[in-house]
Design a protein around this motif. Structure first.
Motif, PDB file in Angstrom:
ATOM      1  N   ALA A 174      -7.682  11.121  17.738  1.00 18.63           N
ATOM      2  CA  ALA A 174      -6.800  11.926  18.587  1.00 18.63           C
ATOM      3  C   ALA A 174      -6.766  11.464  20.036  1.00 18.63           C
ATOM      4  O   ALA A 174      -6.100  12.077  20.869  1.00 18.63           O
ATOM      5  N   VAL A 199      -2.024   8.690   7.636  1.00 16.22           N
ATOM      6  CA  VAL A 199      -1.967  10.143   7.826  1.00 16.22           C
ATOM      7  C   VAL A 199      -3.228  10.695   7.172  1.00 16.22           C
ATOM      8  O   VAL A 199      -3.445  10.498   5.974  1.00 16.22           O
ATOM      9  N   GLY A 203      -5.767  17.775   6.757  1.00 16.11           N
ATOM     10  CA  GLY A 203      -5.074  18.251   7.936  1.00 16.11           C
ATOM     11  C   GLY A 203      -3.754  17.591   8.216  1.00 16.11           C
ATOM     12  O   GLY A 203      -3.007  18.020   9.098  1.00 16.11           O
ATOM     13  N   HIS A 205      -2.883  14.795   9.730  1.00 14.55           N
ATOM     14  CA  HIS A 205      -2.706  14.288  11.084  1.00 14.55           C
ATOM     15  C   HIS A 205      -2.315  12.814  11.035  1.00 14.55           C
ATOM     16  O   HIS A 205      -3.071  11.978  10.527  1.00 14.55           O
ATOM     17  N   SER A 208      -1.230   8.063  15.824  1.00 14.89           N
ATOM     18  CA  SER A 208      -0.177   7.796  16.801  1.00 14.89           C
ATOM     19  C   SER A 208       0.160   6.317  16.833  1.00 14.89           C
ATOM     20  O   SER A 208      -0.655   5.452  16.473  1.00 14.89           O
ATOM     21  N   GLU A 341       1.190  25.000  14.468  1.00 12.52           N
ATOM     22  CA  GLU A 341       1.598  23.627  14.717  1.00 12.52           C
ATOM     23  C   GLU A 341       2.037  22.982  13.419  1.00 12.52           C
ATOM     24  O   GLU A 341       1.704  23.455  12.324  1.00 12.52           O
ATOM     25  N   THR A 343       2.078  19.186  11.562  1.00 15.10           N
ATOM     26  CA  THR A 343       1.546  17.829  11.627  1.00 15.10           C
ATOM     27  C   THR A 343       2.046  17.039  10.424  1.00 15.10           C
ATOM     28  O   THR A 343       2.637  17.588   9.495  1.00 15.10           O
ATOM     29  N   GLU A 388      -1.022  22.474   3.472  1.00 14.56           N
ATOM     30  CA  GLU A 388      -0.224  21.253   3.439  1.00 14.56           C
ATOM     31  C   GLU A 388       0.851  21.358   2.368  1.00 14.56           C
ATOM     32  O   GLU A 388       0.598  21.874   1.275  1.00 14.56           O
TER      33      GLU A 388
END
Length: 419
Positions: A174, A199, A203, A205, A208, A341, A343, A388
Motif C-alpha cells: 500500500a 490483485v 481483500g 486490493h 498500484s 470502499e 477495491t 468479494e
C-alpha cells in the motif's frame, strides 16, 4: 448438540455443523443446489474456479473423452502428448516471447511451493546460494502447503504449524514500494525472488501502477526474480487475459490455477520465462519437483477446452462489459452507505465493511454478513472486513440485479441486528 459430520470442512472451527440448506448436492450454470431443494446464485465463480459456469459442456466432454482414451499418464521422467499439447497452448495464450517452459502442478499452493524451489535452485546453481530469501506481500494468500503457507501474508496460524519463515520476508503493497525498496537496500543481494498477486486474493486490493513500475525497476537494480501469482486473476478476470499482460516487462514466473480447468480438475501450472529456463538448459540442471496427479491427460484436456471456450466467448470483451456493470453496482452500494470502499480490478471486486464506529469487522462478523446474503439467495466470498464479488463471465443483467438485491438485504439485516 449437533454432531459434526465425518467430513472436516476447510477454514471453519472443527465443531461446525450444517443444516441441509448449506449442504451442496449439485451445481449447474451459475447456481448451486442444496440438500433442502433450494438453490443459490454463485457470485464467487465457485471460489474463482468456474468462470465458464458449472457443468460447462465443452470442458466436461473433453475430460470424459480423455478419461476413456488415457485414464492416467505420468510426467515423471517421460512426457505424454496430452501435456505437450496443453503446454504449447498455454505458452501461445500467455505469449511465447514472455514464457518458454511449463511445469504442471496440482494446486495454487503446490505451484507456489514449486516456484519458490525453482527460484532458490536457479541462484544456487549460479553460485549465489546465499540468495534464499523470498519476499511476499502482507495480506497476500498463496496457499497452505508448507512453503506457500510461509509465503502467505495473512495470519494463518503459521506459528502453530511451525512453518519455517526464516527465509521469507513480507512488505506492504500500500506504500507504492517504499518498504520493498528499504528491504532490498538492506538485503537485496540475498533476495532470490519477490512474489506478488496483481490483485490480492484477500481483500481484493489491486497493486498500484506505481508499485508495479517500482518492482520491475528494483528487479533491474538488484537482480532478483519476479514471480506473479495469477491463481485468482488469470484467464480474463481483470479484463485482460492475464493481469500482468499490461506490465511493462514480464515476470520471470507466472503461476496459474483455479480457472485453468474451470474447476473440472485439480490443476495448476508454473510458466517459466526464458531467463530461468535457458539457464537450466545450459547447465543441464534437474528441477527436482514432481506431483503424481500433475498434468494428467484429463487435466490437459480440460485446459485445452477452457482455452477454446475463452476464445469462443471473446473473454476480454466479455469481462470488460461485465466489469462495467459490476462496478456500477459497487458504486451504488457505496453511495447508499452500505459499503465503505470498493477495491479490486475488472470482475474481481471487494466491498469494504465496517461497524457503526468505523472499526473493521472481525472474521466471524464477516461470515455473519456472508450468511445473511446467502439467506437472500446469493453466495459471496468473505474477505478481511469485506465481501468479494467474483461473478462468472456469463452473468446476466438479471443475475447482477439479483446479486445486488441480496447484498443489500443481507447488509441491511446485519446492520439492524448490529455488529
Amino acid at each position: 448438540m449437533s454432531v459434526p459430520h465425518a467430513l472436516w470442512t476447510s477454514m471453519l472451527p472443527a465443531d461446525s455443523t450444517f443444516a441441509p440448506d448449506r449442504v451442496a448436492v449439485g451445481a449447474a450454470g451459475h447456481r448451486i443446489e442444496f440438500a433442502d431443494g433450494s438453490t443459490r446464485l454463485c457470485a464467487t465463480s465457485g471460489l474463482w474456479n468456474v468462470p465458464l459456469g458449472f457443468g460447462n459442456p465443452a470442458v466436461a466432454a473433453a475430460v470424459c473423452k480423455a478419461t476413456h482414451d488415457a485414464s492416467y499418464l505420468s510426467l515423471f521422467r517421460a512426457p505424454h502428448r496430452y501435456a505437450e499439447s496443453a503446454a504449447d497452448a498455454l505458452l501461445e495464450l500467455a505469449n511465447p516471447r514472455r514464457y518458454s517452459r511449463v511445469v504442471f502442478s496440482t494446486s495454487g499452493g503446490a505451484a507456489n511451493d514449486a516456484a519458490m524451489k525453482l527460484a532458490r535452485q536457479y541462484w544456487a546453481h549460479q553460485g549465489a546460494g546465499f540468495r534464499t530469501i523470498v519476499v511476499g506481500l502482507r495480506g497476500s494468500y498463496h496457499g497452505t502447503m508448507y512453503g506457500s503457507h510461509a509465503l502467505s501474508g495473512d495470519d494463518l496460524l503459521q506459528s502453530a504449524y511451525a512453518v519455517d519463515r526464516r527465509a521469507v520476508r513480507h512488505v506492504s503493497h500500500a506504500d507504492d514500494g517504499d518498504e520493498l525498496e528499504t528491504l532490498l537496500t538492506r538485503e537485496g543481494s540475498r533476495v532470490a525472488a519477490v512474489v506478488v498477486e496483481p490483485v490480492l486474493g484477500s481483500g481484493a486490493h489491486a497493486l498500484s501502477d506505481t508499485f508495479i513500475r517500482r518492482l520491475l525497476a528494483l528487479r533491474e537494480q538488484h537482480g532478483f526474480l519476479v514471480v506473479a501469482d495469477e491463481v485468482a486473476t488469470g484467464f480474463g478476470r481483470t479484463g485482460t487475459m492475464f493481469a500482468t499482460d499490461g506490465w511493462e516487462a514480464a515476470p520471470d514466473v507466472l503461476i496459474l490455477s483455479k480457472a485453468l480447468t474451470n474447476g473440472a480438475m485439480g490443476a495448476a501450472v508454473v510458466l517459466v520465462g526464458p531467463r530461468i529456463a535457458s539457464a537450466f538448459v545450459r547447465g543441464g540442471w534437474t528441477f527436482v519437483h514432481g506431483e503424481t496427479q500433475a498434468g494428467t491427460p484429463a487435466c490437459a484436456a480440460a485446459i485445452l477446452a477452457v482455452i477454446d471456450e475463452l476464445h469462443r466467448i471473446d473473454v476480454t470483451a466479455t469481462t470488460r462489459a461485465l466489469a462495467a456493470q459490476l462496478w456500477d453496482m459497487a458504486r451504488s452500494l457505496t453511495a447508499d452507505g452500505l459499503v465503505t470502499e470498493v477495491t479490486g480490478s475488472g470482475c474481481f471486486v471487494g466491498l469494504g465493511l465496517c461497524k457503526a464506529d468505523g472499526s473493521p469487522l472481525s472474521g466471524i462478523q464477516v461470515l455473519r454478513v456472508v450468511s445473511a446474503i446467502a439467506d437472500n439467495g446469493v453466495l459471496v466470498q468473505p474477505g478481511p472486513s469485506a465481501i468479494e464479488l467474483i461473478p462468472p463471465y456469463g452473468f446476466t443483467a438479471g443475475e447482477l440485479r439479483d446479486t445486488e438485491a441480496a447484498v443489500r438485504a443481507g447488509l441491511s439485516r446485519v446492520h439492524e441486528v448490529s455488529m
